[in-house]
Write a protein that holds these residues in place. Structure first.
Motif, PDB file in Angstrom:
ATOM      1  N   ASP A 193      64.107  48.886  30.256  1.00  0.00           N
ATOM      2  CA  ASP A 193      62.956  49.062  29.045  1.00  0.00           C
ATOM      3  C   ASP A 193      62.646  48.109  28.475  1.00  0.00           C
ATOM      4  OD1 ASP A 193      63.647  51.939  29.707  1.00  0.00           O
ATOM      5  OD2 ASP A 193      65.081  51.853  27.910  1.00  0.00           O
TER       6      ASP A 193
ATOM      7  N   LYS B 284      62.200  48.501  42.241  1.00  0.00           N
ATOM      8  CA  LYS B 284      63.474  48.928  41.266  1.00  0.00           C
ATOM      9  C   LYS B 284      62.799  49.875  40.359  1.00  0.00           C
ATOM     10  CE  LYS B 284      66.887  47.410  44.136  1.00  0.00           C
ATOM     11  NZ  LYS B 284      68.350  47.328  43.903  1.00  0.00           N
ATOM     12  N   ARG B 285      63.485  50.108  39.551  1.00  0.00           N
ATOM     13  CA  ARG B 285      63.357  50.770  38.054  1.00  0.00           C
ATOM     14  C   ARG B 285      63.620  49.536  36.921  1.00  0.00           C
ATOM     15  NH1 ARG B 285      61.262  55.467  35.517  1.00  0.00           N
ATOM     16  NH2 ARG B 285      61.519  56.235  37.283  1.00  0.00           N
ATOM     17  N   SER B 286      62.476  49.389  36.342  1.00  0.00           N
ATOM     18  CA  SER B 286      62.620  48.062  35.393  1.00  0.00           C
ATOM     19  C   SER B 286      64.252  48.528  34.181  1.00  0.00           C
ATOM     20  CB  SER B 286      61.374  47.644  34.763  1.00  0.00           C
ATOM     21  OG  SER B 286      60.276  47.518  36.222  1.00  0.00           O
TER      22      SER B 286
ATOM     23  N   VAL C  89      54.011  53.803  38.402  1.00  0.00           N
ATOM     24  CA  VAL C  89      55.416  52.486  39.777  1.00  0.00           C
ATOM     25  C   VAL C  89      54.925  51.090  38.086  1.00  0.00           C
ATOM     26  CG1 VAL C  89      55.073  51.276  40.931  1.00  0.00           C
ATOM     27  CG2 VAL C  89      54.701  53.810  40.752  1.00  0.00           C
TER      28      VAL C  89
ATOM     29  N   GLU D 233      63.951  54.139  46.520  1.00  0.00           N
ATOM     30  CA  GLU D 233      64.348  54.093  45.085  1.00  0.00           C
ATOM     31  C   GLU D 233      63.947  55.551  45.051  1.00  0.00           C
ATOM     32  OE1 GLU D 233      65.012  52.401  41.172  1.00  0.00           O
ATOM     33  OE2 GLU D 233      65.441  51.577  43.222  1.00  0.00           O
TER      34      GLU D 233
ATOM     35  N   ASN E 149      56.577  51.305  35.049  1.00  0.00           N
ATOM     36  CA  ASN E 149      57.741  51.644  35.001  1.00  0.00           C
ATOM     37  C   ASN E 149      58.690  50.834  36.412  1.00  0.00           C
ATOM     38  OD1 ASN E 149      58.734  53.876  32.585  1.00  0.00           O
ATOM     39  ND2 ASN E 149      56.812  53.953  33.904  1.00  0.00           N
ATOM     40  N   PHE E 150      58.400  50.262  37.054  1.00  0.00           N
ATOM     41  CA  PHE E 150      59.134  49.398  37.795  1.00  0.00           C
ATOM     42  C   PHE E 150      58.709  48.209  38.086  1.00  0.00           C
ATOM     43  CE2 PHE E 150      58.513  53.381  39.187  1.00  0.00           C
ATOM     44  CZ  PHE E 150      60.406  54.155  40.144  1.00  0.00           C
TER      45      PHE E 150
ATOM     46  N   GLY F  95      60.970  59.658  40.016  1.00  0.00           N
ATOM     47  CA  GLY F  95      60.539  59.753  39.022  1.00  0.00           C
ATOM     48  C   GLY F  95      59.987  60.889  38.244  1.00  0.00           C
TER      49      GLY F  95
END
Length: 268
Positions: free
Chosen positions: A258, A254-256, A237, A222, A240-241, A225
């Motif tokens: 928003d 994985k990226r969450s 992390v 993943e 944002n994840f 960023g």
């Protein structure tokens, strides 16, 4: 008088024999797939003993340490002969010797020598009531990153060995960590473990989160960023994840979205 002298001489010889440590060399073998190392303790001398030894007469250098650990089964000290053709390569001094199952029939061990963090690791275990030694080693073409080598304890769950093996801490299961590059060890810092205790996440210098579900061998990469060296990377992390399960029930970071609020307990 001759009888008395003979008796005294015999007593000295017997005492010397009693003082001499009993040792046995074991040649390590290769780990095979799906092996189990949790043999129950059936007789009183089944379990191994770990003994701390200190020699105050030594200066204490990497080549000649003054303190080490010895592994014994009964009265016999175990020595690991790394070179099958050279008995002089046998080493019975260990820097690490820790039980990895509740039966105390399997020990994770690292020999103590001048190679330090890169010194080899082994499992000393019982198989069908007999002592065996299994080497935990996989060749790597990449230059060894000594900052990532050695033993890393992952909470109470197990031990990460040289980025290549994960050894559980209760039932002595050993998993091979699938490499990002098959010819090199995972060259990333261990970052976090999934809540289900089956996925290890590595923070890569390339700006990725490389993730290994060690029980299945499934992996996921993943993009991070941001720079992996930024201050507060853990909080970044966490914000944002989030842990997401695949259709097969494998957890990966994985990226969450928003709008999703991440529970801090997911990262413990």
């Amino acid at each position: 008088m001759k009888k008395i002298l003979y008796a005294l001489t015999l007593s000295v010889i017997l005492f010397s024999c009693q003082q001499k440590e009993i040792t046995k060399n074991y040649i390590p073998r290769v780990l095979t797939a799906n092996e189990k190392f949790n043999e129950p303790q059936n007789i009183t001398d089944s379990a191994f003993k770990v003994i701390r030894v200190v020699d105050e007469k030594r200066e204490g250098t990497p080549a000649d340490p003054k303190e080490w650990l010895t592994i014994k089964r009964g009265d016999t000290a175990i020595r690991i002969q790394a070179n099958p053709n050279d008995t002089a390569s046998a080493n019975g001094n260990f820097a690490v010797a820790t039980y990895v199952n509740t039966q105390k029939t399997t020990i994770l061990a690292q020999v103590k020598d001048k190679s330090g963090l890169t010194a080899p690791f082994f499992l000393v275990t019982l198989k069908d009531g007999k002592t065996e030694v299994i080497q935990l080693y996989r060749p790597s073409k990449g230059a060894p990153n000594e900052k990532l080598m050695g033993l890393y304890r992952v909470g109470r769950d197990g031990f990460l060995i040289n980025q290549d093996f994960f050894v559980t801490n209760v039932n002595a299961k050993v998993y091979l960590m699938k490499r990002q590059n098959p010819e090199e060890r995972i060259n990333g810092q261990f970052f976090v473990m999934s809540p289900d205790k089956e996925t290890l996440v590595f923070l890569m210098a390339s700006g990725q989160l490389y993730q290994v579900h060690f029980s299945s061998g499934e992996t996921h990469t993943e993009p991070l960023g941001t720079s992996p060296s930024i201050e507060g990377i853990y909080n970044y992390v966490q914000t944002n994840f989030s842990w997401t399960k695949t259709k097969r029930g494998v957890s990966f970071l994985k990226r969450s979205n928003d709008d999703r609020i991440v529970d801090i307990s997911e990262f413990k």
